[in-house]
Write a protein that holds these residues in place. Structure first.
Motif, PDB file in Angstrom:
ATOM      1  N   ASN A  34       0.810  -1.221   0.000  1.00  0.00           N
ATOM      2  CA  ASN A  34       0.000   0.000   0.000  1.00  0.00           C
ATOM      3  C   ASN A  34       0.843   1.270   0.000  1.00  0.00           C
ATOM      4  O   ASN A  34       1.773   1.401   0.791  1.00  0.00           O
TER       5      ASN A  34
ATOM      6  N   HIS B 113      -3.587   5.321   0.897  1.00  0.00           N
ATOM      7  CA  HIS B 113      -4.306   4.459   1.842  1.00  0.00           C
ATOM      8  C   HIS B 113      -4.340   5.046   3.245  1.00  0.00           C
ATOM      9  O   HIS B 113      -4.741   4.378   4.186  1.00  0.00           O
TER      10      HIS B 113
ATOM     11  N   ASP C  56     -10.763  -0.506   1.825  1.00  0.00           N
ATOM     12  CA  ASP C  56      -9.763  -1.445   2.363  1.00  0.00           C
ATOM     13  C   ASP C  56     -10.360  -2.271   3.508  1.00  0.00           C
ATOM     14  O   ASP C  56     -10.221  -3.491   3.533  1.00  0.00           O
TER      15      ASP C  56
ATOM     16  N   TRP D 171       3.507  -1.514   3.999  1.00  0.00           N
ATOM     17  CA  TRP D 171       3.360  -0.085   3.732  1.00  0.00           C
ATOM     18  C   TRP D 171       4.601   0.435   3.015  1.00  0.00           C
ATOM     19  O   TRP D 171       5.719  -0.003   3.297  1.00  0.00           O
TER      20      TRP D 171
END
Ligand SMILES: [Zn+2]
Length: 159
Positions: free
Chosen positions: A71, A76, A104, A122
């Motif tokens: 992500n 996000h 999500d 991430w």
């Protein structure tokens, strides 16, 4: 003479070629490619961007019943230095990011209720001031993917 013609037939100037190369490099070193290449090198095999599953997961490991999302922190809404909402058009961006976060959450719930284990990598784990060594990120992921646990979620952020 033949050589000079071959050179002249080259459709790209050196400037264009340099630009193309820089674009290719930028794309190939994005966080998702780093993860894909790394896991592949460790012998792990996966399906990419499976649209049949909620949230179109980036990497799917059917045998391990596990899924990996890579992500971007901004899109996000990660709470980290890469996830900061811009000052201009702040309302627009925060609404857009809130919608992504809601999607999500919904996708994760569906996937987990179907028995998938989820890992989220991430962007800040691989890029920026708090990034971790790639090897340690891949090691954590591989341990998760190779575990025979039936449940569990892994969240990998920068340190
Ligand atoms: Zn982040």
């Amino acid at each position: 003479m033949a050589r000079r013609q071959a050179t002249r037939a080259d459709p790209l100037t050196s400037e264009q070629r340099r630009l193309n190369m820089s674009r290719i490099r930028a794309r190939d070193t994005g966080p998702e490619m780093v993860i894909r290449r790394g896991l592949h090198a460790l012998g792990l095999r996966y399906r990419l961007h499976d649209r049949r599953l909620p949230g179109t997961p980036d990497l799917v490991f059917p045998g391990a019943r596990a899924i990996v999302f890579v992500n971007g922190c901004f899109w996000h809404g990660h709470e980290c230095s890469l996830g900061v909402t811009p000052r201009s058009n702040a309302a627009f961006w925060s609404e857009k990011i809130a919608r992504t976060q809601a999607r999500d959450r919904e996708a994760f719930q569906k996937l987990e209720s179907e028995g998938w284990r989820l890992a989220v990598v991430w962007e800040c784990a691989l890029r920026g001031p708090v990034r971790r060594p790639v090897e340690s990120v891949l090691d954590d992921l591989a341990t998760f993917l190779c575990s025979d646990a039936e449940r569990g979620r892994l969240d990998i952020s920068g340190e």
